[in-house]
Design an enzyme around this catalytic site. Structure first.
Site, mmCIF file in Angstrom:
data_model
loop_
_atom_site.group_PDB
_atom_site.id
_atom_site.type_symbol
_atom_site.label_atom_id
_atom_site.label_comp_id
_atom_site.label_asym_id
_atom_site.label_seq_id
_atom_site.Cartn_x
_atom_site.Cartn_y
_atom_site.Cartn_z
ATOM 1 N N LYS A 170 0.875 -1.183 0.000
ATOM 2 C CA LYS A 170 0.000 0.000 0.000
ATOM 3 C C LYS A 170 0.914 1.235 0.000
ATOM 4 O O LYS A 170 1.410 1.652 1.025
ATOM 5 C CB LYS A 170 -0.873 -0.010 1.254
ATOM 6 C CG LYS A 170 -2.155 0.808 1.168
ATOM 7 C CD LYS A 170 -1.985 2.255 0.802
ATOM 8 C CE LYS A 170 -1.863 3.206 1.967
ATOM 9 N NZ LYS A 170 -1.759 4.628 1.482
ATOM 10 N N GLU A 245 8.601 1.415 11.764
ATOM 11 C CA GLU A 245 9.717 2.344 11.579
ATOM 12 C C GLU A 245 9.100 3.732 11.606
ATOM 13 O O GLU A 245 8.451 4.138 10.651
ATOM 14 C CB GLU A 245 10.437 2.049 10.261
ATOM 15 C CG GLU A 245 11.868 2.522 10.247
ATOM 16 C CD GLU A 245 11.985 4.007 9.922
ATOM 17 O OE1 GLU A 245 12.071 4.797 10.890
ATOM 18 O OE2 GLU A 245 11.975 4.373 8.755
ATOM 19 N N CYS A 279 13.312 10.593 8.251
ATOM 20 C CA CYS A 279 13.067 10.171 9.641
ATOM 21 C C CYS A 279 14.349 10.155 10.450
ATOM 22 O O CYS A 279 14.332 10.427 11.637
ATOM 23 C CB CYS A 279 12.394 8.805 9.667
ATOM 24 S SG CYS A 279 13.228 7.576 8.668
ATOM 25 N N GLU A 377 9.293 15.962 16.217
ATOM 26 C CA GLU A 377 9.785 15.788 14.854
ATOM 27 C C GLU A 377 9.064 16.784 13.948
ATOM 28 O O GLU A 377 7.842 16.763 13.863
ATOM 29 C CB GLU A 377 9.516 14.358 14.388
ATOM 30 C CG GLU A 377 10.064 14.085 13.004
ATOM 31 C CD GLU A 377 9.775 12.670 12.519
ATOM 32 O OE1 GLU A 377 8.608 12.240 12.593
ATOM 33 O OE2 GLU A 377 10.717 12.001 12.054
HETATM 34 P P1 NAP Z 1 1.398 8.534 7.897
HETATM 35 O O1 NAP Z 1 0.072 9.170 8.044
HETATM 36 O O2 NAP Z 1 1.948 7.766 9.033
HETATM 37 O O3 NAP Z 1 1.336 7.622 6.586
HETATM 38 C C1 NAP Z 1 2.212 6.570 6.285
HETATM 39 C C2 NAP Z 1 1.447 5.507 5.541
HETATM 40 O O4 NAP Z 1 0.445 4.943 6.404
HETATM 41 C C3 NAP Z 1 0.701 6.026 4.328
HETATM 42 O O5 NAP Z 1 0.724 5.056 3.320
HETATM 43 C C4 NAP Z 1 -0.683 6.233 4.885
HETATM 44 O O6 NAP Z 1 -1.691 6.270 3.915
HETATM 45 C C5 NAP Z 1 -0.816 5.030 5.778
HETATM 46 N N1 NAP Z 1 -1.876 5.146 6.777
HETATM 47 C C6 NAP Z 1 -2.501 6.262 7.228
HETATM 48 N N2 NAP Z 1 -3.430 5.944 8.130
HETATM 49 C C7 NAP Z 1 -3.408 4.610 8.271
HETATM 50 C C8 NAP Z 1 -4.141 3.671 9.086
HETATM 51 N N3 NAP Z 1 -5.085 4.074 9.930
HETATM 52 N N4 NAP Z 1 -3.846 2.378 8.973
HETATM 53 C C9 NAP Z 1 -2.889 1.956 8.143
HETATM 54 N N5 NAP Z 1 -2.167 2.773 7.345
HETATM 55 C C10 NAP Z 1 -2.422 4.086 7.417
HETATM 56 O O7 NAP Z 1 2.439 9.596 7.509
HETATM 57 P P2 NAP Z 1 2.153 10.854 6.600
HETATM 58 O O8 NAP Z 1 0.742 11.302 6.663
HETATM 59 O O9 NAP Z 1 2.662 10.528 5.302
HETATM 60 O O10 NAP Z 1 3.040 11.922 7.346
HETATM 61 C C11 NAP Z 1 2.628 12.472 8.584
HETATM 62 C C12 NAP Z 1 3.792 12.638 9.509
HETATM 63 O O11 NAP Z 1 4.412 11.373 9.745
HETATM 64 C C13 NAP Z 1 4.901 13.483 8.937
HETATM 65 O O12 NAP Z 1 4.682 14.825 9.163
HETATM 66 C C14 NAP Z 1 6.105 12.947 9.658
HETATM 67 O O13 NAP Z 1 6.310 13.605 10.881
HETATM 68 C C15 NAP Z 1 5.789 11.525 9.913
HETATM 69 N N6 NAP Z 1 6.471 10.640 8.971
HETATM 70 C C16 NAP Z 1 7.513 9.888 9.392
HETATM 71 C C17 NAP Z 1 8.157 9.062 8.510
HETATM 72 C C18 NAP Z 1 9.294 8.232 8.894
HETATM 73 O O14 NAP Z 1 9.961 7.681 8.030
HETATM 74 N N7 NAP Z 1 9.579 8.081 10.144
HETATM 75 C C19 NAP Z 1 7.744 8.986 7.205
HETATM 76 C C20 NAP Z 1 6.662 9.749 6.782
HETATM 77 C C21 NAP Z 1 6.042 10.543 7.689
HETATM 78 P P3 NAP Z 1 -2.058 7.624 3.135
HETATM 79 O O15 NAP Z 1 -1.511 7.416 1.784
HETATM 80 O O16 NAP Z 1 -3.537 7.701 3.143
HETATM 81 O O17 NAP Z 1 -1.427 8.762 3.880
#
Ligand code: NAP
Ligand code: MG
Length: 472
Positions: A170, A245, A279, A377
């Site tokens: 996904k 992660e 990250c 972060e």
């Molecule tokens: P996210 O919301 O954690 O999304 C990561 C993945 O999880 C996406 O594919 C997302 O789908 C999916 N997802 C969202 N809700 C879910 C649920 N309830 N169950 C299963 N999967 C789900 O991250 P983001 O929105 O891209 O970014 C938000 C914040 O996360 C950033 O501002 C940053 O601080 C942090 N982040 C951290 C990392 C890291 O590598 N540590 C990477 C990215 C982001 P969608 O396509 O619908 O979003």
């Protein structure tokens, strides 16, 4: 315009069960760059069923068979690297040099590493009369974010394939193109039907359905902490293994014998790579108080030296991924000012001359470790510099965080660097720019629980079986 209406399920490109289309926005222009389909639970069910059907045969394939597939993917990958890099630039705004460089290079590196590890990996190990087997865990749900989109897909898909697992990927809605191209490569390389499946769509729908699915054995997730927590809860009822992660607030310790200009310059420029959306970014720069002003001068010069603009141009930094991310970053910059941090580069708003696109200014604050911008972060091009008195103090500051993903140490004194590295409560530390595709990557504390990269990344996808009385 790119249009990717289909998912890859059971060896075929298929339309969603219920048609639904979403626009993908180019963060550099704010214009629609293409469309994808958004899947539903019915698409997940089809993909999981295909992966389940494919598992008995794929899990019994020989190492040689799986190496053949990985090498066939490698041939596809090397043919389409430019296209992949362009897709990354278009979907998440990394400069083309970075998209075609490190983004694509990380994917290539994980593929080559998976091949090298698979060539010698011990799936069986006899201990006296007991046989220990490492067996593929089953059907895996792989959920990835947008920030290093190719890296995070490849660091999951290739070990999962190599260990004999089947999977449903996904990808992120914000950055779906590179995953789509990678799926084409895997399909064109001749992956058996059902082994690799991909469904695009919303995390709250597709990701949640995978996490709860009784026919999914394991979830590997990279992304934000709240979503990691939600996935763990969703997966608990079916006792899945969940590899997480998550985020970080990694410290970069500059030793007092370091070349301050060079190392602070490198750390500051490093923070701005990928517009700070990494990250493991060294987002807290720890410098000796006695040399703080030297560090300030170097960081200011380095941040001001980062060119920002059209990622297709010759720039050091493109936009952040989305309007929402831009707002988050701006909120933190304002918070830094409100809490009295000393702004030494950048600041609120877009850089001069850029009035469209989600561009931020490379921003540096000097502050203390108790401010919001030092604790949370930010996931944007914002560095905080914190002074320390001695190495014990530096280690205490580094470890005073809910996160524990990475750490960096720069300086000449090898003993001091190693001592600081050993005392950091993090899953990885990089001394003087060290980098290794075979080194495990993952977090302590709230940065997660999994370990990806290299042979450790294989373990995520393996169950351990003991057969006692097996005989000598
Ligand atoms: P996210 O919301 O954690 O999304 C990561 C993945 O999880 C996406 O594919 C997302 O789908 C999916 N997802 C969202 N809700 C879910 C649920 N309830 N169950 C299963 N999967 C789900 O991250 P983001 O929105 O891209 O970014 C938000 C914040 O996360 C950033 O501002 C940053 O601080 C942090 N982040 C951290 C990392 C890291 O590598 N540590 C990477 C990215 C982001 P969608 O396509 O619908 O979003
Ligand atoms: Mg999200």
């Amino acid at each position: 315009m790119r249009h990717y209406p289909n998912f890859y399920i059971d060896g075929a490109w298929v339309a969603p069960v219920t048609p639904k289309t979403a626009d993908v926005i180019n963060p550099a222009t704010e214009a629609v760059s293409g469309t994808i389909s958004l899947g539903s639970v019915a698409d997940v069910d089809n993909a999981v069923a295909a992966a389940r059907r494919a598992f008995p045969a794929w899990s019994q394939t020989s190492v040689a068979d799986r190496l053949d597939l990985l090498r066939a993917i490698q041939a596809q990958y090397s043919r389409r690297m430019q296209e992949l890099g362009e897709a990354v630039t278009e979907e998440m705004g990394a400069p083309l040099s970075l998209g075609c460089g490190f983004h694509v290079g990380l994917g290539a590196g994980h593929l080559q590493t998976a091949i090298e590890v698979l060539e010698t990996f011990k799936f069986e190990e006899q201990r006296g009369a007991t046989m220990i087997l490492r067996e593929p865990i089953g059907v895996c749900g792989l959920i990835t974010p947008w920030n290093w989109p190719l890296n995070q897909v490849t660091v999951k898909v290739f070990p999962a394939l190599a260990t004999g697992c089947t999977m449903v990927l996904k990808p992120p809605q914000l950055a779906p193109y590179s995953a789509q191209i990678l799926a084409e490569m895997i399909a064109d390389a001749g992956v058996p039907a059902g082994v690799f499946n991909m469904v695009q769509g919303q995390g709250s729908v597709i990701g949640a359905a995978l996490s709860k699915h009784p026919q999914v054995d394991m979830i590997s997730f990279t992304g934000s902490e709240p979503v990691g927590v939600q996935i763990s809860k969703d997966a608990a009822d079916t006792v899945k293994r969940v590899g997480l992660e998550l985020g970080g607030k990694s410290a970069w310790v500059i030793l007092d014998d370091a070349d301050m200009a060079a190392n602070v310059g490198a750390a500051t420029a490093g923070m701005m790579v990928n517009a700070g959306q990494t990250c493991s970014a060294g987002s807290r720069l720890l410098v000796p108080n006695a040399r703080l002003e030297e560090a300030v001068a170097a960081a200011t010069a380095a941040a001001n030296g980062v060119t920002v603009g059209d990622p297709h141009g010759d720039v050091g930094m493109g936009p952040v991924v989305s309007k929402a991310q831009w707002n988050i970053v701006q909120g933190y910059i304002q918070k830094g000012l409100d809490e009295g941090a000393r702004l030494i580069a950048g600041g609120p708003g877009r850089p001069d001359g850029l009035d469209k696109g989600y561009y931020c200014k490379p921003t540096v604050f000097v502050t203390t470790n108790d401010t919001t911008i030092a604790r949370e972060e930010i996931f944007g091009p914002v560095l905080v510099i914190i002074g320390y008195d001695d190495l014990d103090h530096a280690v205490a500051i580094a470890n005073d965080s809910i996160f524990g993903l990475g750490g960096y140490v720069s300086g000449r004194d090898t003993d001091a660097a190693r001592s600081v590295a050993r005392r950091m409560r993090t899953g990885a530390v990089w001394i003087n720019g060290g980098f290794d595709f075979h080194a495990p990557f993952g977090g302590y504390k709230r940065s997660g629980n999994g370990r990806e990269w290299g042979a450790f990344g294989f373990d995520e996808y393996l169950e351990i079986k003991a057969i006692s009385g097996f005989g000598e």
